[in-house]
Write a protein that holds these residues in place. Structure first.
Motif, mmCIF file in Angstrom:
data_model
loop_
_atom_site.group_PDB
_atom_site.id
_atom_site.type_symbol
_atom_site.label_atom_id
_atom_site.label_comp_id
_atom_site.label_asym_id
_atom_site.label_seq_id
_atom_site.Cartn_x
_atom_site.Cartn_y
_atom_site.Cartn_z
ATOM 1 N N SER A 96 28.632 26.042 44.193
ATOM 2 C CA SER A 96 30.065 25.816 43.992
ATOM 3 C C SER A 96 30.919 26.970 44.489
ATOM 4 N N PHE A 97 30.317 27.952 45.127
ATOM 5 C CA PHE A 97 31.038 29.159 45.529
ATOM 6 C C PHE A 97 32.169 28.853 46.511
ATOM 7 N N THR A 98 31.927 27.963 47.465
ATOM 8 C CA THR A 98 32.922 27.682 48.509
ATOM 9 C C THR A 98 34.208 27.125 47.925
ATOM 10 N N ARG A 99 34.085 26.122 47.070
ATOM 11 C CA ARG A 99 35.280 25.500 46.498
ATOM 12 C C ARG A 99 36.072 26.490 45.650
ATOM 13 N N ILE A 100 35.385 27.254 44.824
ATOM 14 C CA ILE A 100 36.075 28.185 43.932
ATOM 15 C C ILE A 100 36.835 29.239 44.728
ATOM 16 N N LEU A 101 36.197 29.801 45.735
ATOM 17 C CA LEU A 101 36.837 30.866 46.506
ATOM 18 C C LEU A 101 38.052 30.349 47.279
ATOM 19 N N ILE A 102 37.946 29.167 47.869
ATOM 20 C CA ILE A 102 39.078 28.611 48.620
ATOM 21 C C ILE A 102 40.250 28.323 47.694
ATOM 22 N N VAL A 103 39.981 27.780 46.528
ATOM 23 C CA VAL A 103 41.057 27.484 45.578
ATOM 24 C C VAL A 103 41.742 28.765 45.109
ATOM 25 N N LEU A 104 40.969 29.802 44.856
ATOM 26 C CA LEU A 104 41.567 31.075 44.436
ATOM 27 C C LEU A 104 42.439 31.669 45.540
ATOM 28 N N HIS A 105 42.020 31.533 46.784
ATOM 29 C CA HIS A 105 42.839 32.028 47.895
ATOM 30 C C HIS A 105 44.125 31.204 48.030
ATOM 31 N N PHE A 106 44.044 29.891 47.842
ATOM 32 C CA PHE A 106 45.241 29.059 47.860
ATOM 33 C C PHE A 106 46.205 29.471 46.747
ATOM 34 N N THR A 107 45.670 29.789 45.586
ATOM 35 C CA THR A 107 46.516 30.203 44.465
ATOM 36 C C THR A 107 47.268 31.490 44.791
ATOM 37 N N ARG A 108 46.577 32.449 45.357
ATOM 38 C CA ARG A 108 47.242 33.701 45.724
ATOM 39 C C ARG A 108 48.294 33.479 46.803
ATOM 40 N N ALA A 109 47.998 32.615 47.771
ATOM 41 C CA ALA A 109 48.975 32.340 48.826
ATOM 42 C C ALA A 109 50.198 31.612 48.277
#
Length: 278
Positions: A96-109
């Motif tokens: 599940s690493f890919t989904r979590i990391l992408i979502v966290l980057h979207f949140t910061r952006a």
């Protein structure tokens, strides 16, 4: 006056000729001395033979294979080293690493906070959340495949087949059937009644595509409230005639306030964790 100009011109020409002559003589001297030195060394050198006896031990690495058992041991070492080298890719693509990391980057952006939190913090959060989500699966693999293999109860082929079943089940549960059918069409493979009968060659790319789509869908939903704040702030500034003031400078504190009041980190992380079938 003309005579003075002529003297200056001739003086420059003479200086140029002198410089070229000096350079030519210097090169000639260097070449001549090197040639003489080479001839002298060739005539004066006497052949000498020296014998050096050293009692120091020699070190080396040798691999001896005693039939098929030694060859199998060497192949096991190569296999283990290959798995260690591919461990980061396995962690990123099969969990599940890919989904979590992408979502966290979207949140910061969406918050427009530039580098807060930094990339190291986001990767650390995604890594530990991945370990938490995948803990039951890793425990099942260890119990059913690794421990029996260590005890010698099953072979390597059986351990691989048993160990990949929980991981394959996890990926199939998170994979969109449309992505799975796409991979089957591209690979010209037949559709199976039981999804667990598909090989990892089909399941892994289908799982990756589904994870990317899901992560971008979540990122779009995260962006919506922050875009509304940007539009409200921009409209307010234009109505007040403050067009030279960047809207993002004013909207960022309101975004952070909304995110904190709504307990955004808790909502996003808990929602992602519930999205994975445990």
């Amino acid at each position: 006056m003309n005579k003075l100009i002529y003297l200056k011109g001739s003086w420059k020409k003479n200086i140029g000729k002198m410089i070229i002559t000096v350079l030519f003589l210097s090169l000639l001297c260097i070449f001549y001395t090197q040639k003489v030195y080479a001839v002298e060394t060739m005539t004066t050198a006497e052949p000498t033979t020296t014998t050096v006896q050293t009692d120091s031990p020699t070190f080396g690495i040798s691999i001896e294979t005693n039939g098929q058992e030694g060859l199998a041991g060497s192949l096991q070492i190569i296999l283990v080293l290959t798995i260690i080298a591919l461990a980061p890719s396995i962690l990123i693509l099969l969990t599940s690493f890919t989904r979590i990391l992408i979502v966290l980057h979207f949140t910061r952006a969406a918050l427009a906070t530039q580098s807060a939190p930094p990339n190291q913090v986001l990767v650390g959060i995604a890594l530990f959340l991945t370990f938490f989500i995948m803990a039951p699966i890793f425990s099942e693999i260890n119990t059913n495949a690794i421990q029996p293999l260590v005890k010698g109860e099953i072979t390597q082929e059986e351990a691989f087949e048993i160990g990949t079943q929980p991981l394959k089940k996890f990926m199939i549960n998170q994979t969109d059937p449309k992505d799975l059918n796409t991979m089957l069409e591209v690979g010209k493979m037949e559709e199976q009644e039981n999804p667990m009968d598909y090989s990892l060659v089909v399941v892994i790319p289908s799982f990756i595509l589904s994870e990317l789509r899901t992560a971008f869908q979540i990122g779009f939903l995260i962006y919506i409230p922050f875009i509304v704040i940007d539009m409200v702030v921009a409209s307010t500034l234009m109505s007040m005639g403050m067009m030279m003031l960047p809207p993002t400078t004013i909207s960022m504190p309101f975004k952070i306030l909304l995110f904190v009041l709504a307990d955004g980190w808790n909502l996003i992380i808990i929602s992602m964790m519930k999205g994975f079938v445990m």
